[in-house]
Design a protein around this motif. Structure first.
Motif, PDB file in Angstrom:
ATOM      1  N   THR A  90     -37.568  23.739 -66.609  1.00  0.00           N
ATOM      2  CA  THR A  90     -36.804  22.285 -66.092  1.00  0.00           C
ATOM      3  C   THR A  90     -36.403  22.219 -64.874  1.00  0.00           C
ATOM      4  N   ALA A  91     -36.284  21.241 -64.164  1.00  0.00           N
ATOM      5  CA  ALA A  91     -35.818  20.925 -62.574  1.00  0.00           C
ATOM      6  C   ALA A  91     -35.445  19.852 -62.487  1.00  0.00           C
ATOM      7  N   SER A  92     -34.160  19.381 -61.868  1.00  0.00           N
ATOM      8  CA  SER A  92     -33.887  18.177 -61.758  1.00  0.00           C
ATOM      9  C   SER A  92     -34.572  17.699 -60.366  1.00  0.00           C
ATOM     10  N   GLY A  93     -35.136  16.383 -60.393  1.00  0.00           N
ATOM     11  CA  GLY A  93     -35.360  15.754 -59.072  1.00  0.00           C
ATOM     12  C   GLY A  93     -36.608  14.952 -59.038  1.00  0.00           C
ATOM     13  N   THR A  94     -37.112  14.852 -58.264  1.00  0.00           N
ATOM     14  CA  THR A  94     -38.384  13.378 -58.078  1.00  0.00           C
ATOM     15  C   THR A  94     -39.673  14.379 -57.656  1.00  0.00           C
ATOM     16  N   ASN A  95     -40.742  14.252 -58.554  1.00  0.00           N
ATOM     17  CA  ASN A  95     -42.079  14.631 -58.136  1.00  0.00           C
ATOM     18  C   ASN A  95     -41.973  16.331 -58.069  1.00  0.00           C
ATOM     19  N   ILE A  96     -41.506  16.919 -59.090  1.00  0.00           N
ATOM     20  CA  ILE A  96     -41.112  18.225 -59.124  1.00  0.00           C
ATOM     21  C   ILE A  96     -42.723  18.932 -59.079  1.00  0.00           C
ATOM     22  N   GLN A  97     -42.665  20.077 -58.230  1.00  0.00           N
ATOM     23  CA  GLN A  97     -43.967  20.930 -58.084  1.00  0.00           C
ATOM     24  C   GLN A  97     -43.591  22.211 -58.451  1.00  0.00           C
ATOM     25  N   TRP A  98     -44.413  23.087 -59.076  1.00  0.00           N
ATOM     26  CA  TRP A  98     -44.072  24.376 -59.555  1.00  0.00           C
ATOM     27  C   TRP A  98     -45.066  25.268 -58.658  1.00  0.00           C
ATOM     28  N   TYR A  99     -44.497  26.430 -58.533  1.00  0.00           N
ATOM     29  CA  TYR A  99     -45.504  27.449 -57.821  1.00  0.00           C
ATOM     30  C   TYR A  99     -45.047  28.972 -58.326  1.00  0.00           C
ATOM     31  N   ASP A 100     -46.217  29.641 -58.538  1.00  0.00           N
ATOM     32  CA  ASP A 100     -45.976  31.127 -58.849  1.00  0.00           C
ATOM     33  C   ASP A 100     -45.371  31.851 -57.864  1.00  0.00           C
ATOM     34  N   ASN A 101     -45.354  33.207 -58.127  1.00  0.00           N
ATOM     35  CA  ASN A 101     -44.712  34.361 -57.053  1.00  0.00           C
ATOM     36  C   ASN A 101     -45.543  34.553 -55.780  1.00  0.00           C
ATOM     37  N   LEU A 102     -47.138  33.896 -56.174  1.00  0.00           N
ATOM     38  CA  LEU A 102     -48.016  34.064 -54.780  1.00  0.00           C
ATOM     39  C   LEU A 102     -47.912  32.723 -53.997  1.00  0.00           C
ATOM     40  N   LEU A 103     -46.934  31.749 -54.472  1.00  0.00           N
ATOM     41  CA  LEU A 103     -46.752  30.263 -53.755  1.00  0.00           C
ATOM     42  C   LEU A 103     -48.046  29.549 -54.366  1.00  0.00           C
ATOM     43  N   ASN A 104     -48.676  29.947 -55.204  1.00  0.00           N
ATOM     44  CA  ASN A 104     -49.693  28.993 -55.667  1.00  0.00           C
ATOM     45  C   ASN A 104     -49.273  27.869 -56.417  1.00  0.00           C
ATOM     46  N   LEU A 105     -49.828  26.701 -56.455  1.00  0.00           N
ATOM     47  CA  LEU A 105     -49.356  25.545 -57.194  1.00  0.00           C
ATOM     48  C   LEU A 105     -50.003  25.541 -58.618  1.00  0.00           C
ATOM     49  N   VAL A 106     -49.005  25.664 -59.433  1.00  0.00           N
ATOM     50  CA  VAL A 106     -49.414  25.968 -60.952  1.00  0.00           C
ATOM     51  C   VAL A 106     -49.247  24.798 -61.730  1.00  0.00           C
ATOM     52  N   GLY A 107     -48.276  23.714 -61.376  1.00  0.00           N
ATOM     53  CA  GLY A 107     -47.887  22.600 -62.304  1.00  0.00           C
ATOM     54  C   GLY A 107     -46.965  21.596 -61.574  1.00  0.00           C
ATOM     55  N   SER A 108     -46.666  20.656 -62.289  1.00  0.00           N
ATOM     56  CA  SER A 108     -46.014  19.496 -61.662  1.00  0.00           C
ATOM     57  C   SER A 108     -45.274  18.849 -62.774  1.00  0.00           C
ATOM     58  N   GLY A 109     -44.296  18.394 -62.322  1.00  0.00           N
ATOM     59  CA  GLY A 109     -43.432  17.438 -63.483  1.00  0.00           C
ATOM     60  C   GLY A 109     -42.543  18.579 -64.050  1.00  0.00           C
TER      61      GLY A 109
END
Length: 462
Positions: free
Chosen positions: A301-320
């Protein structure tokens, strides 16, 4: 002699001769006709006339008359209304005319003639070069008593000495001519002036890549409208490029930008564009997460708006948020989370997900059997932070040894676990059975007892 004779004296006159006292002779007769002397004719002309034009003289009509004109330059003419073509300047002066009827010449009538000289050509000028939309001002030198006549492109005419053409267009380009006239006499030549009107550029269409995020490049653009450009904007911004840029733009660069285009010295109207510079949001707040293999692994979990998640290779792996990562194997996993506000993405916050192995299950040893009435032994298990559960899965105690508290005969199953103090992961359960056996009562031999009955006969009484 009859002086001052009039037409009344016309008639027959008789005369007799008398000599030496003798009777008069027979009369002689003569018929006398007195003709009327004509009046002076009324003389006129088309004066004033211009040098080189036709002078027309006129005399009033007298019946049966003939006319004699005299005038400057030894002028003479026997017609009633003579003309002098291409009259010279010496043709000015007094002209006289008399009429003759029946041989009688009357008095003269006179007319005074003025010959006007044409002015010289005026000096023409203008305020060009100018830009379309501005006022073209034409000028002619001052000639005393003159009237002016202008002509030029686009069917332009004016009778002003110094006319203006407001909001002039390029169709007003060309040569303008002006003629001055004095006393109705135009100059023989015109004054001319060449006017140049350059096209004023249109307002360029201004635009930008707004909205932009603070720290990024702001790009301004202007459509092709001229040969040079001039930009102005917030924080005293100026630039002469058609499409300027502002590197690392900040919120102070937000506002209205204006641009003009110029060509051949003519600057057009302003084109504008409104620019928005959004701030970069703060990195979202997030905490590291720990889980134990075999248990439910927590989402991130992270607080904020339009959260985007990246793995250790900086690939976008998810949102929210929360974010289900899908990790199930023991290990440490690094993720980063950013938030996006108004199209601007924050710096990332790093989160570590740790999936820990379970500690080995504790060893509770062999099952315990005890006789009812004896001291019930505590249960023991090897390990750390031992926890005891009953057969219903309820936590019933901690530590080792563990006093079960049961006293009644029966079989009791307990399940000890141990917990890693660092990872807080709880092991699988061991099983130990505590049996409290009841003591059987002594067995007595069976005893046979006979029942004695007293029998009394009623017959003895009979």
């Amino acid at each position: 002699t009859i002086s001052g004779v009039t037409t009344l004296a016309s008639g027959t006159y008789s005369v007799s001769a008398v000599a030496g006292g003798c009777p008069p002779s027979a009369p002689g007769t003569v018929s006398i006709t007195i003709n009327q002397t004509p009046a002076a004719p009324t003389a006129g002309s088309n004066t004033p006339v211009c040098l080189g034009t036709t002078l027309s003289l006129t005399a009033s009509t007298i019946s049966g008359a003939t006319y004699i004109w005299t005038g400057p330059n030894a002028f003479s003419d026997a017609t009633q209304n003579p003309t002098i073509s291409s009259v010279p300047s010496t043709g000015a002066g007094t002209y006289s005319v008399n009429a003759t009827v029946n041989g009688c010449t009357g008095p003269i009538g006179t007319t005074s003639v003025v010959i006007n000289l044409p002015p010289s050509a005026p000096t023409a000028g203008n305020n060009s070069t100018i830009c379309s939309g501005q006022t073209l001002s034409l000028t002619a030198s001052t000639i005393s008593g003159a009237n002016y006549s202008w002509s030029g492109p686009n069917s332009f005419t004016s009778t002003l000495q110094n006319p203006n053409i407001t909001s002039a267009t390029t169709s007003a380009n060309g040569t303008y001519s002006v003629i001055a006239s004095v006393g109705g006499c135009p100059a023989s030549t015109a004054g001319t002036t060449l006017a140049t009107i350059n096209q004023t550029p249109t307002a360029p269409a201004a635009s930008s890549n707004s909205p932009v995020c603070a720290g990024f490049t702001l790009s301004l653009t202007a459509s092709n409208a001229g040969t040079t450009y001039s930009w102005t904007g917030p924080t005293s911004f100026t630039n002469t490029n058609q499409n300027p840029t502002i590197a690392s733009a900040g919120t102070i660069n937000a506002g209205t930008y204006s641009v003009t285009a110029s060509s051949l010295g003519c600057t057009g109207p302003v084109g504008t564009t409104s620019v928005i510079v959004n701030t970069i949001p703060a990195a979202p707040t997030a905490s590291n997460q720990n889980g134990c293999i075999g248990n439910t692994i927590p989402d991130l979990t992270a607080s904020g708006t339009n959260i985007q998640w990246y793995d250790n290779l900086l690939n976008l792996v998810g949102s929210g948020s929360p974010f289900t990562h899908g990790q199930t194997a023991v290990g440490s996993y690094t993720y980063s989370a950013s938030q996006t506000v108004n199209g601007c993405t924050s710096l990332s916050t790093t989160i570590t997900l740790t999936i820990n192995a379970l500690p080995v299950k504790p060893n509770a040893g062999a099952d315990v059997s005890i006789c009812y009435g004896n001291t019930i032994p505590d249960l023991t298990a090897s390990g750390t932070n031992i926890q005891w559960y009953n057969s219903l899965g309820n936590l019933v105690g901690t530590g080792s040894p563990y006093a079960t508290g049961v006293t009644a005969p029966g079989s009791y199953t307990f399940f000890p676990t141990q917990t890693n103090t660092v990872t807080t992961c709880e092991s699988l359960k061991d099983t130990v059975v505590l049996t409290i056996n009841s003591i059987a009562p002594p067995v007595a031999p069976d005893v046979a007892v006979c029942a004695c009955l007293l029998y009394t006969s009623d017959a003895a009484d009979e």
